[in-house]
Write a protein that holds these residues in place. Structure first.
Motif, mmCIF file in Angstrom:
data_model
loop_
_atom_site.group_PDB
_atom_site.id
_atom_site.type_symbol
_atom_site.label_atom_id
_atom_site.label_comp_id
_atom_site.label_asym_id
_atom_site.label_seq_id
_atom_site.Cartn_x
_atom_site.Cartn_y
_atom_site.Cartn_z
ATOM 1 N N LEU A 96 -0.373 -0.035 -12.243
ATOM 2 C CA LEU A 96 -0.260 0.057 -10.789
ATOM 3 C C LEU A 96 0.822 -0.846 -10.205
ATOM 4 C CD1 LEU A 96 -4.039 0.339 -9.993
ATOM 5 C CD2 LEU A 96 -2.341 2.154 -9.851
ATOM 6 N N TYR A 97 1.278 -1.811 -10.967
ATOM 7 C CA TYR A 97 2.365 -2.656 -10.467
ATOM 8 C C TYR A 97 3.598 -1.810 -10.153
ATOM 9 C CZ TYR A 97 6.149 -5.948 -10.044
ATOM 10 O OH TYR A 97 7.236 -6.633 -9.576
ATOM 11 N N PHE A 98 3.861 -0.775 -10.954
ATOM 12 C CA PHE A 98 5.017 0.083 -10.700
ATOM 13 C C PHE A 98 4.906 0.766 -9.342
ATOM 14 C CE2 PHE A 98 5.143 0.199 -15.470
ATOM 15 C CZ PHE A 98 6.280 -0.579 -15.592
ATOM 16 N N LEU A 99 3.706 1.128 -8.947
ATOM 17 C CA LEU A 99 3.513 1.734 -7.625
ATOM 18 C C LEU A 99 3.796 0.706 -6.532
ATOM 19 C CD1 LEU A 99 1.306 4.210 -6.147
ATOM 20 C CD2 LEU A 99 0.914 1.914 -5.300
ATOM 21 N N PHE A 100 3.241 -0.489 -6.657
ATOM 22 C CA PHE A 100 3.464 -1.529 -5.661
ATOM 23 C C PHE A 100 4.957 -1.836 -5.552
ATOM 24 C CE2 PHE A 100 -0.952 -1.806 -6.360
ATOM 25 C CZ PHE A 100 -1.538 -2.537 -5.347
ATOM 26 N N LYS A 101 5.621 -1.923 -6.694
ATOM 27 C CA LYS A 101 7.062 -2.204 -6.717
ATOM 28 C C LYS A 101 7.834 -1.085 -6.022
ATOM 29 C CE LYS A 101 10.714 -3.309 -10.006
ATOM 30 N NZ LYS A 101 11.047 -3.463 -11.428
ATOM 31 N N SER A 102 7.474 0.155 -6.296
ATOM 32 C CA SER A 102 8.142 1.305 -5.687
ATOM 33 C C SER A 102 7.963 1.314 -4.173
ATOM 34 C CB SER A 102 7.577 2.593 -6.295
ATOM 35 O OG SER A 102 7.992 3.716 -5.585
ATOM 36 N N VAL A 103 6.755 1.104 -3.725
ATOM 37 C CA VAL A 103 6.455 1.126 -2.287
ATOM 38 C C VAL A 103 7.199 0.015 -1.554
ATOM 39 C CG1 VAL A 103 4.630 0.712 -0.577
ATOM 40 C CG2 VAL A 103 4.226 2.298 -2.460
ATOM 41 N N PHE A 104 7.125 -1.213 -2.081
ATOM 42 C CA PHE A 104 7.710 -2.339 -1.356
ATOM 43 C C PHE A 104 9.219 -2.462 -1.549
ATOM 44 C CE2 PHE A 104 3.181 -3.657 -1.432
ATOM 45 C CZ PHE A 104 2.988 -3.609 -0.060
ATOM 46 N N LYS A 105 9.785 -1.705 -2.470
ATOM 47 C CA LYS A 105 11.252 -1.607 -2.530
ATOM 48 C C LYS A 105 11.743 -0.578 -1.524
ATOM 49 C CE LYS A 105 12.968 -3.212 -6.874
ATOM 50 N NZ LYS A 105 13.849 -2.902 -7.988
ATOM 51 N N GLU A 106 10.948 0.480 -1.345
ATOM 52 C CA GLU A 106 11.324 1.532 -0.387
ATOM 53 C C GLU A 106 11.202 1.038 1.047
ATOM 54 O OE1 GLU A 106 10.331 6.231 0.444
ATOM 55 O OE2 GLU A 106 8.942 5.060 -0.780
ATOM 56 N N GLN A 107 10.150 0.290 1.324
ATOM 57 C CA GLN A 107 9.897 -0.219 2.669
ATOM 58 C C GLN A 107 9.382 -1.651 2.575
ATOM 59 O OE1 GLN A 107 7.106 2.937 4.043
ATOM 60 N NE2 GLN A 107 8.456 2.934 5.820
ATOM 61 N N SER A 108 9.752 -2.446 3.542
ATOM 62 C CA SER A 108 9.232 -3.812 3.575
ATOM 63 C C SER A 108 7.813 -3.796 4.131
ATOM 64 C CB SER A 108 10.119 -4.693 4.457
ATOM 65 O OG SER A 108 9.985 -4.321 5.813
ATOM 66 N N LEU A 109 7.117 -4.878 3.900
ATOM 67 C CA LEU A 109 5.778 -5.038 4.465
ATOM 68 C C LEU A 109 5.832 -4.863 5.977
ATOM 69 C CD1 LEU A 109 2.783 -5.933 4.311
ATOM 70 C CD2 LEU A 109 3.612 -8.288 4.473
ATOM 71 N N GLN A 110 6.823 -5.461 6.603
ATOM 72 C CA GLN A 110 6.958 -5.393 8.060
ATOM 73 C C GLN A 110 7.173 -3.962 8.542
ATOM 74 O OE1 GLN A 110 6.455 -8.241 9.919
ATOM 75 N NE2 GLN A 110 6.233 -6.737 11.530
ATOM 76 N N GLU A 111 7.979 -3.184 7.838
ATOM 77 C CA GLU A 111 8.218 -1.789 8.233
ATOM 78 C C GLU A 111 6.933 -0.968 8.153
ATOM 79 O OE1 GLU A 111 12.792 -0.797 7.011
ATOM 80 O OE2 GLU A 111 11.356 -1.032 5.365
ATOM 81 N N ILE A 112 6.178 -1.163 7.086
ATOM 82 C CA ILE A 112 4.922 -0.417 6.933
ATOM 83 C C ILE A 112 3.943 -0.813 8.032
ATOM 84 C CG2 ILE A 112 2.929 -0.011 5.442
ATOM 85 C CD1 ILE A 112 4.842 -0.406 3.041
ATOM 86 N N GLU A 113 3.812 -2.111 8.282
ATOM 87 C CA GLU A 113 2.900 -2.569 9.333
ATOM 88 C C GLU A 113 3.342 -2.086 10.710
ATOM 89 O OE1 GLU A 113 2.395 -6.815 9.059
ATOM 90 O OE2 GLU A 113 0.704 -6.566 7.696
ATOM 91 N N ASN A 114 4.644 -2.102 10.971
ATOM 92 C CA ASN A 114 5.143 -1.620 12.262
ATOM 93 C C ASN A 114 4.852 -0.135 12.447
ATOM 94 O OD1 ASN A 114 6.102 -4.141 12.952
ATOM 95 N ND2 ASN A 114 8.224 -3.686 12.427
ATOM 96 N N ASP A 115 5.031 0.652 11.399
ATOM 97 C CA ASP A 115 4.747 2.086 11.505
ATOM 98 C C ASP A 115 3.254 2.346 11.677
ATOM 99 O OD1 ASP A 115 7.399 2.781 11.422
ATOM 100 O OD2 ASP A 115 7.406 3.290 9.283
#
Length: 162
Positions: A96-115
């Motif tokens: 599952l680390y690969f998923l976390f890495k993929s998600v947070f490379k595509e978008q920052s934590l701030q971008e996800i929270e803002n959306d």
């Protein structure tokens, strides 16, 4: 303690219910012709649940050696969780680390929270500006993180049962 938060999250709620509520919220946020969302307290509740889960996932992503083992899944896992493989690539499903890495490379934590906040804001009241262009990407990433966290929680339960 992100793992404890994830375990508490899934003791309290079901991922299918959260996904259904988030889908309704996104539909209402994007489509002006939808009926007004009649449950603002549910929107805030889902927002807070998901924001906490996203932050726990990000903390796990930042410390992979602490939270992700390099062990390959046990054979019993492949049959138990086959329903969730549709949202995850096989490599992500195994580690599952690969998923976390993929998600947070595509978008920052701030971008996800803002959306996520943008979705909630548009559901609760009329907004002058349309939602962010990346709101659907965040929606998909939030669902993927939700699936990953659910798998983490259930894999731990199965290891304890064995």
């Amino acid at each position: 303690y992100p793992l404890e938060l994830i375990y508490a999250f899934f003791e309290y709620t079901n991922p299918a219910i959260v996904k259904n509520c988030l889908t309704k919220m996104l539909k209402n946020a994007i489509n002006e012709k939808c009926k007004p969302y009649k449950n603002p307290e549910e929107s805030f509740f889902i927002f807070n649940l998901l924001r906490s889960m996203i932050r726990a996932a990000y903390k796990m992503y930042c410390k992979p050696n602490k939270y992700f083992s390099s062990d390959v899944m046990k054979s019993f896992d492949t049959n138990t969780y086959h329903l969730f493989i549709g949202n995850l690539a096989y490599k992500e499903y195994i580690n599952l680390y690969f998923l976390f890495k993929s998600v947070f490379k595509e978008q920052s934590l701030q971008e996800i929270e803002n959306d996520l906040a943008d979705i909630t804001e548009h559901v609760i009241g009329k907004c002058a500006s349309p939602p962010s262009d990346k709101i659907c990407i965040s929606f998909i990433n939030i669902n993927r993180l939700l699936d990953a966290c659910w798998l983490i929680c259930n894999r731990k339960k199965n290891i304890e049962d064995v």
